[in-house]
Design an enzyme around this catalytic site. Structure first.
Site, PDB file in Angstrom:
ATOM      1  N   ASP A 211     -52.083  19.928  63.888  1.00  0.00           N
ATOM      2  CA  ASP A 211     -51.497  18.631  63.735  1.00  0.00           C
ATOM      3  C   ASP A 211     -52.494  17.524  63.115  1.00  0.00           C
ATOM      4  OD1 ASP A 211     -48.969  17.071  63.729  1.00  0.00           O
ATOM      5  OD2 ASP A 211     -49.905  15.988  65.062  1.00  0.00           O
ATOM      6  N   GLU A 269     -52.463  20.991  58.955  1.00  0.00           N
ATOM      7  CA  GLU A 269     -51.585  19.914  58.175  1.00  0.00           C
ATOM      8  C   GLU A 269     -52.435  19.026  57.723  1.00  0.00           C
ATOM      9  OE1 GLU A 269     -48.029  16.924  58.900  1.00  0.00           O
ATOM     10  OE2 GLU A 269     -49.843  17.007  60.358  1.00  0.00           O
TER      11      GLU A 269
HETATM   12  O1  TEU Z   1     -47.187  14.436  60.686  1.00  0.00           O
HETATM   13  C1  TEU Z   1     -48.317  14.021  60.526  1.00  0.00           C
HETATM   14  C2  TEU Z   1     -48.073  13.047  59.220  1.00  0.00           C
HETATM   15  O2  TEU Z   1     -48.952  12.511  58.713  1.00  0.00           O
HETATM   16  C3  TEU Z   1     -46.645  13.030  58.728  1.00  0.00           C
HETATM   17  O3  TEU Z   1     -45.864  11.975  59.458  1.00  0.00           O
HETATM   18  C4  TEU Z   1     -46.593  12.605  57.642  1.00  0.00           C
HETATM   19  O4  TEU Z   1     -47.132  11.585  57.099  1.00  0.00           O
HETATM   20  C5  TEU Z   1     -45.073  12.440  56.956  1.00  0.00           C
HETATM   21  O5  TEU Z   1     -44.303  13.279  57.641  1.00  0.00           O
HETATM   22  C6  TEU Z   1     -45.071  12.722  55.452  1.00  0.00           C
HETATM   23  O6  TEU Z   1     -43.532  12.994  55.179  1.00  0.00           O
HETATM   24  C7  TEU Z   1     -47.402  15.312  62.146  1.00  0.00           C
HETATM   25  C8  TEU Z   1     -46.120  16.193  62.390  1.00  0.00           C
HETATM   26  O7  TEU Z   1     -46.030  16.707  61.698  1.00  0.00           O
HETATM   27  C9  TEU Z   1     -45.209  15.080  62.732  1.00  0.00           C
HETATM   28  O8  TEU Z   1     -44.093  15.498  63.315  1.00  0.00           O
HETATM   29  C10 TEU Z   1     -45.589  14.120  63.895  1.00  0.00           C
HETATM   30  O9  TEU Z   1     -44.685  13.060  64.352  1.00  0.00           O
HETATM   31  C11 TEU Z   1     -46.966  13.538  63.554  1.00  0.00           C
HETATM   32  O10 TEU Z   1     -47.909  14.491  63.348  1.00  0.00           O
HETATM   33  C12 TEU Z   1     -47.572  12.837  64.764  1.00  0.00           C
HETATM   34  O11 TEU Z   1     -48.255  13.883  65.760  1.00  0.00           O
END
Ligand code: TEU
Length: 528
Positions: A211, A269
């Site tokens: 993540d 990610e």
């Molecule tokens: O997402 C990280 C993140 O940067 C996203 O919020 C992104 O900016 C956005 O969705 C783009 O549309 C990850 C996880 O996938 C998310 O579900 C979590 O909420 C977040 O980390 C926090 O851990």
């Protein structure tokens, strides 16, 4: 590519992303769990997926549905506890399905013992150094230490009351206030993360989705952001909150651990737009795979799709890495809706699935994508994503793409749960989209995915790591796999198109007078 069979398993794998709250509920509490998932493994085996990516299942108060981790080395009782996960790993492996899990290194839950200890400690105490505690700015420290905003809206800082009850320091959280950011300069942080990785690898998991893999490292001094316009759930490359170069040392350390477990994969990610900087994460001693979100952001437009595909291929080629493809996930929403919704949206989604599965590399399917599920307009009262509150009710957040899967029957909860009170309501018109309905319908989206995955797995036309673009009519795309010779045509125009030469293998919609209709795609065996 000379025989993809010599490549690591993940280089051509179809990953199936399970949002565990929404997949299948075994105990009737309205929330999906691991025994529910285990009971549906037969469905996934039949569908033909190679691996699971399970969103966070470790112990969590669920402020961000598991992305707020209170104990990274145990499974939350909501999902069935550690024993349920061990059962699931064994059962999945028996069916030849790999299991990868989410890990969340950028932050913990505010309920994590480290953070609780930090709150109980005095300002300036070393116990606070695992996080970012800072004195406030302005008179009496009333203002946040810098101007950073939370990705979910509002300031990225929250002020604490000190143990003596007086207003005290502030702590940094790039996401929800229940997700304090870890200080990766503190040696405990990597040591503990290493323990977590080994704990799960020893239990047989086949890898991790990391993540916010471009987070973790923060610029020294936490300087103010110069970015003028910050949008909730988005950020740009010049944003100091993310992608600080010292993150790469962290990835090298992670890779050193994972290398002890041959075959284990990491997929990061990585929300970084610049190709050169994105590719740095895929250097041979960093991540195995990185998400590239261009295709999930592209409209159903031939030029946009072409650019997204080509861009991702170019970016991965910088480090000779394996491309990944994704149209939807639990953050970005479902593609049926993104492409306009309704029948048109579904036809386009099927066409795009064909395009994606024709490309070289690893593919990620988001649970429910194989059913053609759209996003759901949920009532305000149902919304749970912290984004809704933190944005002052201006951003509805991501619940729309997290609605439970409809399995069977004619009314909610459609076999998802024994309880009608599912954690998000399931729309009644999903009666037409249940697995039960689609399984017996040869023209259904589910049957179509089943066929696509079977062909992709079994036919040599899908070999090879490169593609070449062929001449196509206006607003259409045609490419050919360099190795196996598969030809994929996508018609994003508003009129039927002539198919390229070759024998038709599969089409996402019935041909009309021998031609490929608008909003459709086809696979062909190259004529030569
Ligand atoms: O997402 C990280 C993140 O940067 C996203 O919020 C992104 O900016 C956005 O969705 C783009 O549309 C990850 C996880 O996938 C998310 O579900 C979590 O909420 C977040 O980390 C926090 O851990």
């Amino acid at each position: 590519m000379p025989g993809h069979k010599t490549q690591p398993w993940w280089s051509t794998a179809v990953f199936y992303q399970v949002y565990p709250r929404s997949f299948a509920d075994s105990n009737g509490d309205g929330v999906g769990d691991l025994d529910g998932l285990m009971a549906r493994l037969g469905y996934l085996e039949l569908l033909g997926v190679d691996a699971l990516w399970i969103n966070p299942i470790t112990v969590s108060p669920m402020a961000d549905h598991g992305y707020d981790v209170a104990d990274p080395r145990d499974i939350d009782p909501l999902f069935g506890g550690l024993a349920a996960f061990e059962r699931l790993i064994a059962a999945a492996h028996q069916r030849g399905i790999k299991v990868t899990m989410d890990v969340v290194p950028n932050h913990t839950s505010s309920a994590h013992p480290w953070f609780q200890a930090a709150l109980a400690a005095a300002p300036g105490s070393a116990t606070r150094d695992r996080y970012f505690f800072r004195d406030g700015a302005g008179p009496d420290g009333l203002l946040p230490p810098n101007n950073w905003e939370s990705v979910f809206g509002g300031p990225a800082w929250t002020r604490v009351d000190e143990p003596d009850g007086t207003p005290g320091q502030w702590y940094l959280h790039l996401f929800d206030a229940e997700q304090p950011d870890l200080n990766w300069d503190h040696p405990d942080v990597f040591d503990d993360f290493e323990k977590t990785l080994r704990f799960w690898l020893e239990r047989g998991v086949d890898g991790f989705r990391i993540d916010v893999a471009h987070g973790m490292a923060k610029p020294p001094g936490l300087p103010d952001s110069q970015v003028n316009e910050i949008r909730v759930l988005h950020h740009t490359d010049d944003d100091p909150r993310f992608n600080h170069p010292s993150v790469h040392a962290i990835h090298r350390n992670i890779r050193t651990v994972v290398n002890d477990y041959p075959g284990a994969v990491t997929v990061g990610e990585v929300w970084v737009t610049d190709n050169a900087r994105w590719a740095e994460y895929l250097r041979s001693d960093e991540l195995h795979l990185g998400f590239n979100f261009r295709l999930a952001q592209a409209d159903f437009d031939a030029a946009a799709i072409h650019d997204a595909v080509q861009n991702s291929l170019t970016a991965t080629s910088i480090e000779n890495a394996i491309p990944t493809w994704t149209l939807a996930n639990h953050d970005v929403g479902r593609e049926v809706t993104r492409y306009g919704g309704g029948d048109k949206g579904l036809r386009r989604a099927r066409a795009m699935a064909m395009l994606m599965l024709a490309l070289p590399g690893a593919v990620f399917i988001y649970n429910g994508q194989e059913l053609g599920l759209p996003d759901v307009d949920l009532p305000d009262a149902a919304l749970q994503d912290p984004t809704w509150e933190r944005s002052g009710h201006t951003e509805r957040g991501r619940d729309r793409c997290r609605v439970p899967i409809p399995w069977s029957g004619v009314a909610p909860p459609f076999g998802f749960s024994a309880s009608a009170d599912t954690w998000l309501p399931i729309p009644t018109d999903w009666a037409a989209l249940t697995v039960e309905k689609q399984r017996t319908d040869a023209d259904s989206t589910l049957s179509f995915f089943h066929q696509m995955l079977e062909l992709r797995r079994e036919r040599a036309e899908f070999d090879g790591s490169g593609i070449e673009w062929l001449t196509a009519p206006r607003d259409a795309l045609i490419f050919r796999r360099r190795g196996g010779g598969l030809v994929c045509a996508l018609n994003a125009s508003d009129r039927a198109m002539e198919l390229p030469a070759g024998e038709l293998m599969l089409a996402s919609a019935p041909l009309v007078g021998g031609q490929l209709p608008p909003d459709a795609a086809a696979w062909l065996v190259s004529a030569h």
